[in-house]
Design an enzyme around this catalytic site. Structure first.
Site, PDB file in Angstrom:
ATOM      1  N   CYS A  16       0.760  -1.276   0.132  1.00 19.81           N
ATOM      2  CA  CYS A  16       0.084  -0.305   0.087  1.00 19.81           C
ATOM      3  C   CYS A  16       0.924   1.325  -0.015  1.00 19.81           C
ATOM      4  CB  CYS A  16      -1.061  -0.089   1.094  1.00 19.81           C
ATOM      5  SG  CYS A  16      -0.086  -0.135   2.662  1.00 19.81           S
ATOM      6  N   ALA A  68     -18.986   2.022  19.176  1.00 17.13           N
ATOM      7  CA  ALA A  68     -18.018   1.469  17.937  1.00 17.13           C
ATOM      8  C   ALA A  68     -17.457   2.607  17.185  1.00 17.13           C
ATOM      9  CB  ALA A  68     -18.833   0.834  17.018  1.00 17.13           C
ATOM     10  N   GLY A  69     -16.215   2.404  17.034  1.00 17.70           N
ATOM     11  CA  GLY A  69     -15.466   3.524  16.115  1.00 17.70           C
ATOM     12  C   GLY A  69     -14.291   3.002  15.400  1.00 17.70           C
ATOM     13  N   GLN A 102       6.247  -8.810   3.082  1.00 22.18           N
ATOM     14  CA  GLN A 102       5.555  -8.331   1.889  1.00 22.18           C
ATOM     15  C   GLN A 102       7.069  -8.513   0.886  1.00 22.18           C
ATOM     16  OE1 GLN A 102       4.451  -4.697   3.106  1.00 22.18           O
ATOM     17  NE2 GLN A 102       2.248  -5.300   2.794  1.00 22.18           N
ATOM     18  N   GLU A 133       8.185  -1.101  11.068  1.00 21.95           N
ATOM     19  CA  GLU A 133       7.014  -1.864  11.045  1.00 21.95           C
ATOM     20  C   GLU A 133       7.330  -3.202  10.225  1.00 21.95           C
ATOM     21  OE1 GLU A 133       4.942  -2.790   8.423  1.00 21.95           O
ATOM     22  OE2 GLU A 133       5.872  -1.769   6.729  1.00 21.95           O
TER      23      GLU A 133
END
Lengths: 389, 261
Positions: free
Chosen positions: A45, A173-174, A107, A101
């Protein structure tokens, strides 16, 4: 000699509107690798990068740029050492949006496995994966959480240890609370109740004594859970409460209760900021590891240029030795087998000792920039390859 | 030889204490070096105890100072069970300075040398001194775990922003381990006291201050387990463990003379 060519774009150079134009799924990346010849396509991404191995660097680069048509102004183009160093940094997570990360290493591996690498690309990707693993093993760059939701889960582990069998009460919720719930679930916790505005309050109070973590992010304008209710339900048993709502849902006085630990969004963001600064300091150590690994790769690549010259030199010396022994056949014919073996051994030792230092020096020169010059000088001085001409 | 073995053991324990201090400031190589210091130091001290036992042909740690030497070895040995794990390195900061201090005191009292064989039978000494010291070593470790619990709990209560950069064992793990350690140590102390009291009665000797203090110590640790069974845990249990540890130190250091005479 084959060159390593990199053409690509990333979050450093292109916004998502551009990156999505050249984003490739697994099948598309596999097909493009095959089309480019000896190539690996890394598409995540945050980046799309084409690594190509070719003896014709200009042509290979042109084809790679064509394959990423539409984002030319945002493309970077690197070759050989620079391309290898970039890949090493990518694999180590040093080029990522969040330094260190961990997802990128997987990947890179997936891209390598689905690509069509030649010998050079194969080597550089294996070396990059090794560098990425080494950075994670020898630094703490990837150990601390980089988001509010993962920080909430990491805090739960600080209270309860492994989260297997631990239960979570979700209030509201969020996006962030869903992320926190996902993080908690991925570490073994289960969601006991996901309450919304329609959930009966008695149901929440019924769950409260048995849960271990409460994550709240309702749009309520007032306090959803007060200290007295929690005190009645818990009686000193440990409870982590994460309040992601603004205005806050959970009574701040809960934090004063024995065994209760209440963190609001500001507390979590402060923890994340601290861990990210820690990652940046670890990134300096990681850069040093990556640079050392890139240097090793460079030495290997340089040795490829010098190895044929060394092999030719040794072959030439051996052929001269054998020829001279054949010339002296008449005299040696009077020798017995033991004496003949001694002569063979002595002449071999002379050749080896004569060539030892030049061989070492050539290998050392290969690591420096003038390796090719040395190789050419050796070919010229010893007339290597002239017989074939 | 005992003299030769004492100094490396002390130096290695000292290196570990300093290393754990460095680990607390910046996790990394110092913590690993400290762990190796504990391991090697314990091996060297084991050899020291072996030499003492061989030379004296029996149980040479019946003196106050000698028992302190054995106590240090037991404490460090118990710590090694967890101490090699990175997240428990901070526990070393509580254990190793204590071990170094007590080993120095043991040497000052002549407890690391040769020729301290007691007139008591080896069986009695192993059962009485050995079991009591093993229990005290367990209590020391439980107290260190409790201290680490209180430190970690304070970090959580104060919402320290570096809490995830320097992770420690979780609260529940520390609480559980401390309780298990006490659960394993208390029967040893019970048996050790029982053997001592039986001999006391048999010989018609008087109860001295050390015996009384040891029984009070037993009561506190027994209360710890009883209170936990009734729902006490976490911070309150940790405070009880620290109170019990104060008594262990009093028994080990403050009331030596008459009992060991």
């Amino acid at each position: 000699m084959n060159h390593l060519i990199l053409v690509g774009t990333s979050h450093h150079h292109a916004p998502v509107e551009l990156r999505e134009r050249v984003a490739l799924d697994g099948e598309q990346a596999r097909a493009l690798s095959a089309r480019l010849g000896e190539a690996v396509c890394l598409s995540t991404c945050n980046r799309t990068e084409l690594y190509v191995e070719s003896a014709h660097a200009e042509e290979a680069e042109r084809l790679a740029v064509e394959a990423l048509a539409g984002v030319e102004p945002a493309l970077y183009r690197l070759r050989d050492e620079a391309a290898a160093l970039h890949l090493f940094r990518v694999a180590a997570g040093l080029d990522s949006l969040v330094p260190g990360e961990g997802e990128i290493l997987g990947q890179v591996r997936a891209a390598y496995e689905s690509g069509t690498p030649g010998a050079l690309l194969d080597r550089v990707f294996r070396h990059a994966l090794h560098a990425g693993r080494k950075v994670r093993a020898q630094t703490a760059i990837g150990e601390s959480p980089a988001s509010v939701s993962s920080a909430a889960a990491a805090l739960a582990e600080q209270v309860f240890g492994a989260l297997d069998g631990r239960t979570v009460l979700l209030l509201g919720a969020g996006k962030v609370s869903e992320g926190a719930a996902r993080n908690l679930r991925s570490r073994g916790a289960t969601i006991a109740l996901a309450a919304n505005s329609k959930t009966d309050r008695s149901e929440i109070e019924r769950q409260l004594p048995s849960v271990d973590v409460v994550v709240s992010s309702t749009s309520s304008q007032g306090i959803v859970l007060d200290a007295a209710t929690v005190a009645r339900a818990r009686r000193g048993r440990p409870l982590l409460l994460v309040d992601l709502a603004v205005p806050r849902d959970l009574d701040p006085a809960i934090h004063e209760l024995d065994g209760c630990y209440l963190y609001d969004i500001d507390d979590l963001e402060a923890i994340v900021a601290e861990t990210l600064s820690g990652r940046r300091s670890e990134a300096e150590r990681a850069e040093a590891i990556v640079a050392a690994e890139a240097e090793k790769f460079h030495e290997w690549q340089a040795s490829l240029e010098i190895v044929p010259a060394i092999a030719s030199l040794r072959a030439r010396a051996e052929s001269i030795r054998e020829a001279e022994l054949r010339k002296a056949e008449g005299m040696l014919g009077r020798l017995d087998d033991a004496e003949r073996r001694a002569v063979e051994s002595i002449t071999s030792q002379i050749v080896n000792k004569l060539l030892h230092l030049p061989t070492v020096r050539l290998k050392q020169a290969a690591a420096a920039a003038d390796g090719v010059v040395y190789a050419e000088a050796v070919r010229h001085l010893f007339g290597l390859g002239e017989d074939e001409r | 030889l005992a003299e030769l073995l004492f100094w490396p053991a002390l130096l290695l324990y000292g290196e570990a204490a300093v290393g754990y201090l460095g680990e607390a400031r910046r996790p990394g190589p110092l913590g690993r070096a400290a762990t190796w210091g504990v391991r090697l130091g314990w091996v060297v001290q084991t050899a020291l105890l072996g030499v003492q036992a061989a030379r004296d042909d029996g149980f040479p740690w019946a003196t106050w100072a000698g028992s302190l030497n054995l106590f240090v070895w037991l404490v460090v040995g118990a710590y090694l069970i967890w101490g090699c794990r990175p997240s428990y390195r901070l526990l070393g900061l509580a254990v190793m300075p204590l071990a170094v201090s007590l080993l120095v005191v043991a040497r000052a009292g002549g407890g690391t040398g040769i020729g301290a064989k007691s007139n008591y039978s080896n069986l009695f000494l192993v059962l009485h001194v050995g079991l009591v010291l093993a229990a005290f070593a367990g209590f020391t470790l439980a107290a260190a775990l409790s201290a680490l619990y209180l430190w970690q709990e304070r970090r959580l209560k104060q919402r320290v922003t570096t809490i995830l950069r320097r992770p420690a064992p979780s609260l529940t793990t520390l609480d559980r381990l401390a309780a298990r350690t006490v659960l394993a140590s208390l029967p040893a102390l019970t048996l050790g006291i029982g053997v001592g009291v039986a001999r006391l009665v048999d010989r018609g000797d008087r109860v001295d201050a050390l015996v009384v203090a040891t029984i009070v110590t037993w009561s506190v640790w027994a209360s710890y387990l009883v209170l936990r069974a009734t729902g006490w845990s976490g911070r309150r249990a940790a405070y009880v463990a620290l109170a019990g540890f104060v008594l262990v130190i009093v028994v080990r250091l403050a009331l030596p003379a008459t009992h060991f005479a």
